[in-house]
Design a protein around this motif. Sequence first.
Motif, short mmCIF file in Angstrom:
data_model
loop_
_atom_site.label_atom_id
_atom_site.label_comp_id
_atom_site.label_asym_id
_atom_site.label_seq_id
_atom_site.Cartn_x
_atom_site.Cartn_y
_atom_site.Cartn_z
N VAL A 424 8.89 1.67 0.77
CA VAL A 424 8.15 2.93 0.83
C VAL A 424 9.06 4.05 1.32
O VAL A 424 9.17 5.12 0.69
N VAL A 425 9.72 3.85 2.45
CA VAL A 425 10.56 4.91 3.01
C VAL A 425 11.89 5.04 2.28
O VAL A 425 12.42 6.15 2.12
N ALA A 426 12.45 3.91 1.82
CA ALA A 426 13.72 3.98 1.08
C ALA A 426 13.52 4.69 -0.24
O ALA A 426 14.36 5.52 -0.66
N GLY A 427 12.42 4.39 -0.94
CA GLY A 427 12.13 5.07 -2.20
C GLY A 427 11.92 6.56 -2.00
O GLY A 427 12.40 7.38 -2.78
N SER A 428 11.21 6.91 -0.93
CA SER A 428 10.97 8.32 -0.63
C SER A 428 12.27 9.05 -0.34
O SER A 428 12.49 10.19 -0.78
N ALA A 429 13.15 8.41 0.43
CA ALA A 429 14.44 9.03 0.76
C ALA A 429 15.28 9.26 -0.49
O ALA A 429 15.89 10.33 -0.66
N ALA A 430 15.30 8.28 -1.37
CA ALA A 430 16.08 8.41 -2.61
C ALA A 430 15.51 9.51 -3.50
O ALA A 430 16.27 10.31 -4.07
N ALA A 459 8.62 13.18 -2.68
CA ALA A 459 8.89 12.06 -1.78
C ALA A 459 7.69 11.75 -0.92
O ALA A 459 7.35 10.58 -0.65
N LEU A 460 7.01 12.81 -0.45
CA LEU A 460 5.83 12.63 0.39
C LEU A 460 4.70 11.97 -0.40
O LEU A 460 4.00 11.08 0.11
N ALA A 461 4.52 12.39 -1.66
CA ALA A 461 3.50 11.78 -2.51
C ALA A 461 3.79 10.30 -2.72
O ALA A 461 2.89 9.45 -2.65
N PHE A 462 5.05 9.97 -2.98
CA PHE A 462 5.44 8.57 -3.16
C PHE A 462 5.18 7.77 -1.88
O PHE A 462 4.64 6.65 -1.91
N GLY A 463 5.55 8.35 -0.75
CA GLY A 463 5.36 7.67 0.53
C GLY A 463 3.91 7.44 0.87
O GLY A 463 3.52 6.36 1.33
N PHE A 468 -0.81 3.79 1.15
CA PHE A 468 -2.15 3.41 0.69
C PHE A 468 -2.13 2.01 0.07
O PHE A 468 -3.00 1.18 0.36
N LEU A 469 -1.13 1.74 -0.73
CA LEU A 469 -1.06 0.44 -1.41
C LEU A 469 -0.79 -0.71 -0.43
O LEU A 469 -1.15 -1.85 -0.70
N THR A 470 -0.14 -0.40 0.68
CA THR A 470 0.22 -1.45 1.65
C THR A 470 -0.62 -1.37 2.92
O THR A 470 -0.24 -1.90 3.95
N ARG A 471 -1.80 -0.73 2.82
CA ARG A 471 -2.62 -0.51 4.01
C ARG A 471 -3.12 -1.80 4.65
O ARG A 471 -3.42 -1.84 5.85
N ASN A 472 -3.19 -2.87 3.86
CA ASN A 472 -3.67 -4.15 4.41
C ASN A 472 -2.57 -5.12 4.69
O ASN A 472 -2.80 -6.30 4.95
N THR A 473 -1.31 -4.64 4.67
CA THR A 473 -0.17 -5.51 4.96
C THR A 473 -0.18 -5.92 6.42
O THR A 473 -0.37 -5.08 7.31
N PRO A 474 0.00 -7.21 6.74
CA PRO A 474 0.01 -7.65 8.14
C PRO A 474 1.11 -6.95 8.93
O PRO A 474 2.22 -6.74 8.42
N ASN A 475 0.81 -6.58 10.14
CA ASN A 475 1.77 -5.88 11.00
C ASN A 475 2.65 -6.89 11.72
O ASN A 475 2.51 -7.16 12.89
#
Length: 481
Positions: A424-430, A459-463, A468-475
């Motif tokens: 998420v953050v790497a894609g946004s940075a790129a 980048a913000l839209a992608f992030g 949103f897509l990873t909102r249920n990912t275990p922390n």
Amino acid sequence: MSPEIFKYLMVGGYALLVYWLSWLGMRRTRSVEGFSIGNKDMSPYLVGITLAASISSTATFVINPGFVYTHGLSAYIHYGVAGSLGILTAFLVLTRGFLRLGEDSAAVTIPQWIYYRYNHRGFSLFFAFINLLSITFVVLILVGCSLLVTGLFPVEQKTALIMVLLFVFSYVLMGGTYAHAYTNSLQGIMMMLVTVVLFVLGFKYFDGDFLGSLNRIGEGYGSIYNPDSNLYFDFFSVFLSGFVVTFALMLQPHILTKVLYLRSEKDIGKFIGTTVAVGSLFMLMLMIGFYARLSGVDVGAQDTVVREYLLHEFSSSLWGEYVLVFIFITLLAAGMSTLDGILVSLSAMVVNDIVHPLAGEKVDGLVMSRWVLVGVGIVGVVLAWNPPPLIGLFAQKGVYGLAAASLVPVLFGVLVRRHIPLWVVAGSAAIGLLLHLGLNLFGGVENPAVSATYAILAALAFGLAGLFLTRNTPNNHPAGV
């Protein structure tokens, strides 16, 4: 005492005072951490003045008044109004969380902060290498300061370039962050005094009618949106891009890492208040662009507006020549106040985030930090030797690219408490970096702030979509705010 003797005494006295402050800094610098962020024993007011002077350096005091001279009110609003709001918002949003995570992880640079937040060395290295784009701002400051030196001494610009480089690098090599903070406090006070004097003395050119005076130059010149400008012509290019890019610029290593100088969160209010108050005062220097245009100064190149205006305004009388010396020295100090901050941050970053991860701890960090400064100086002089016609736009290309890449990883890292997947953050940075460079260099977008803002929004839209897509990912990730 003749103005010539006064000039050399003033320059010599200023240089000796800076070296003395740097020597004091050297005595307190015992490690690469102390060289980079100090020992967390500086007053928040001192840190606030240091930061305001760093933000408002050669760009505000020497280069950006040229944009106001050329493009009018729209340029002033872009840099002075929208930019100031971006600065204030960034510190209100980011300071507390960045300081908290920085203290928990003992981070001394932005890439190191990124590593502790996302626990990925490759991503940290990516940030370390793209932070080298801030060398474009080193070039801007070197060029701006060399223009000032040519107005002060009868030397060629290339000779002045070497003089500036040797002076700044020598005192930063001694004391690192303490030299930077101590000298910036002195320089910041000088900058406040000169800003008030120049603002008051030049206001006469409006003849009691601010907008009327500007509109007499041209209908677009006194308009919020200048239809005759190729850079500042609508809401997006004047307001939105100025706000967004300046917000993102606060993520530069020599700016946001000032937060790590603070002792604790209790100092944040004093720090932000000082920074905003002093920084807002410095923005009045942009008015010189209006004064130069209204006074009829003949300017050959946009980047020389401030120098030519000062020579026109003060060199015709004996007392003016004395004042001119003090003003030129102060404007030089304004450039050096940012240059030394960038140099300290770049050297610390290269050692902490490139050399040590790749070569191990066997390298002496403090010694290596100082050698890196020498390398940065050589590269900076090579790039500044034959500068492009508009050095401000050249610097913005690189620094705004860094800002566009940094915004989502740092913003999300501070505000989002849960685990954020690296993609998420790497894609946004790129996206931020590549889209800005693509639009500005190949897409016909002349204003780097506009191309960077498009890139930041994408980048913000992608992030946000990624969150949103990873909102249920275990922390299950150890990093977090």
